[in-house]
Design a protein around this motif. Structure first.
Motif, mmCIF file in Angstrom:
data_model
loop_
_atom_site.group_PDB
_atom_site.id
_atom_site.type_symbol
_atom_site.label_atom_id
_atom_site.label_comp_id
_atom_site.label_asym_id
_atom_site.label_seq_id
_atom_site.Cartn_x
_atom_site.Cartn_y
_atom_site.Cartn_z
ATOM 1 N N GLN A 276 -18.708 96.045 -24.147
ATOM 2 C CA GLN A 276 -17.681 96.726 -23.352
ATOM 3 C C GLN A 276 -16.279 96.400 -23.856
ATOM 4 N N HIS A 277 -16.045 95.128 -24.180
ATOM 5 C CA HIS A 277 -14.729 94.711 -24.670
ATOM 6 C C HIS A 277 -14.373 95.460 -25.953
ATOM 7 N N GLU A 278 -15.289 95.487 -26.912
ATOM 8 C CA GLU A 278 -14.995 96.145 -28.184
ATOM 9 C C GLU A 278 -14.841 97.648 -28.011
ATOM 10 N N CYS A 279 -15.682 98.256 -27.203
ATOM 11 C CA CYS A 279 -15.578 99.706 -26.998
ATOM 12 C C CYS A 279 -14.317 100.083 -26.227
ATOM 13 N N ASP A 280 -13.794 99.186 -25.394
ATOM 14 C CA ASP A 280 -12.508 99.446 -24.738
ATOM 15 C C ASP A 280 -11.416 99.711 -25.773
ATOM 16 N N HIS A 281 -11.462 99.004 -26.893
ATOM 17 C CA HIS A 281 -10.456 99.214 -27.947
ATOM 18 C C HIS A 281 -10.483 100.653 -28.463
ATOM 19 N N LEU A 282 -11.628 101.297 -28.394
ATOM 20 C CA LEU A 282 -11.743 102.670 -28.868
ATOM 21 C C LEU A 282 -11.097 103.670 -27.905
ATOM 22 N N ASP A 283 -10.843 103.201 -26.682
ATOM 23 C CA ASP A 283 -10.228 104.052 -25.666
ATOM 24 C C ASP A 283 -8.806 103.618 -25.327
ATOM 25 N N GLY A 284 -8.211 102.810 -26.204
ATOM 26 C CA GLY A 284 -6.833 102.384 -25.985
ATOM 27 C C GLY A 284 -6.660 101.357 -24.889
ATOM 28 N N MET A 285 -7.714 100.608 -24.581
ATOM 29 C CA MET A 285 -7.681 99.610 -23.504
ATOM 30 C C MET A 285 -7.718 98.200 -24.076
ATOM 31 N N LEU A 286 -6.858 97.332 -23.556
ATOM 32 C CA LEU A 286 -6.931 95.898 -23.825
ATOM 33 C C LEU A 286 -7.363 95.225 -22.523
ATOM 34 N N TYR A 287 -8.058 94.091 -22.620
ATOM 35 C CA TYR A 287 -8.668 93.493 -21.442
ATOM 36 C C TYR A 287 -7.710 93.247 -20.275
ATOM 37 N N PRO A 288 -6.406 92.897 -20.497
ATOM 38 C CA PRO A 288 -5.552 92.708 -19.317
ATOM 39 C C PRO A 288 -5.426 93.970 -18.453
ATOM 40 N N MET A 289 -5.630 95.138 -19.041
ATOM 41 C CA MET A 289 -5.561 96.387 -18.281
ATOM 42 C C MET A 289 -6.714 96.510 -17.300
ATOM 43 N N ARG A 290 -7.778 95.765 -17.497
ATOM 44 C CA ARG A 290 -8.947 95.777 -16.611
ATOM 45 C C ARG A 290 -8.869 94.687 -15.537
ATOM 46 N N MET A 291 -7.966 93.746 -15.692
ATOM 47 C CA MET A 291 -7.896 92.607 -14.776
ATOM 48 C C MET A 291 -7.399 93.045 -13.405
ATOM 49 N N THR A 292 -7.949 92.412 -12.369
ATOM 50 C CA THR A 292 -7.533 92.701 -10.996
ATOM 51 C C THR A 292 -6.702 91.574 -10.401
ATOM 52 N N ASP A 293 -6.688 90.415 -11.043
ATOM 53 C CA ASP A 293 -5.915 89.273 -10.551
ATOM 54 C C ASP A 293 -5.212 88.620 -11.746
ATOM 55 N N ARG B 84 -6.062 84.357 -22.631
ATOM 56 C CA ARG B 84 -7.328 84.816 -22.071
ATOM 57 C C ARG B 84 -7.137 85.170 -20.618
ATOM 58 N N GLY B 85 -8.122 85.858 -20.093
ATOM 59 C CA GLY B 85 -8.077 86.258 -18.694
ATOM 60 C C GLY B 85 -9.476 86.489 -18.169
ATOM 61 N N GLU B 86 -9.587 86.496 -16.851
ATOM 62 C CA GLU B 86 -10.865 86.725 -16.190
ATOM 63 C C GLU B 86 -10.974 88.221 -15.864
ATOM 64 N N VAL B 87 -11.981 88.857 -16.457
ATOM 65 C CA VAL B 87 -12.086 90.312 -16.436
ATOM 66 C C VAL B 87 -13.340 90.752 -15.677
#
Length: 178
Positions: A135-152, A101-104
């Motif tokens: 937002q998390h589920e729709c990110d999957h439709l754009d080829g994004m996994l949550y770590p790609m959104r993390m800043t730290d 998990r991560g803080e997004v």
């Protein structure tokens, strides 16, 4: 994680009322029920189409007026727009990245819209966990996994380790009814 379908933009659904899309939604529901969680996107089961399902259980809401429980719902060809500039940090896990998990950071409030299997349009303005899961589920439709959104990346790791270190708390569980 690592499967090519998770790294690409999913294709729009041409005929939301087709039996194939109804069967896909049933497969998503069965898959989600088998593993738990609150949402799943078609690319997570190897299907590159713009279809997600999600629920907002009462124990995950924040109590804010725009963060209400939602029974399991499907969205076909969903669209999201942020409402305002406020960004909220929140812990996320993903069935495509098990055990971590991560803080997004994500927009605190969003407007989303999408089609249901019966052809009706759903359009809502939401915040809190409701906004986060969409937002998390729709990110999957754009080829994004949550770590790609993390800043730290210091707030990314194995769930058990983060909980043991006191960095993250366990995700809320439903109350037991006796």
């Amino acid at each position: 994680m690592g499967h090519p379908v998770l790294a690409r933009i999913a294709d729009p659904v041409q005929n939301p009322a087709s039996p194939a899309i109804a069967a896909l939604v049933e497969d998503l529901k069965d898959s989600l029920a088998a593993v738990g969680g609150t949402g799943l996107a078609a690319p997570q089961i190897g299907v590159p189409l713009r279809v997600v399902i999600f629920a907002v259980p009462p124990h995950r809401t924040t109590g804010a007026p725009d963060d209400q429980p939602q029974e399991l719902i499907e969205l076909i060809n969903p669209e999201i727009a942020p409402l305002g500039d406020e960004i909220a940090l929140g812990w996320e896990g993903c069935l495509s990245i098990p055990g971590m998990r991560g803080e997004v950071p994500r927009p605190a409030r969003i407007r989303y819209r999408g089609l249901r299997l019966d052809g009706t349009m759903v359009e809502r303005e939401v915040g809190g966990f409701h906004a986060r899961v969409v937002q998390h589920e729709c990110d999957h439709l754009d080829g994004m996994l949550y770590p790609m959104r993390m800043t730290d990346m210091r707030s990314f790791g194995f769930t058990d380790e983060l909980i043991a270190a006191g960095t993250a708390a366990p995700f809320p569980q439903p109350a037991k009814v006796s």
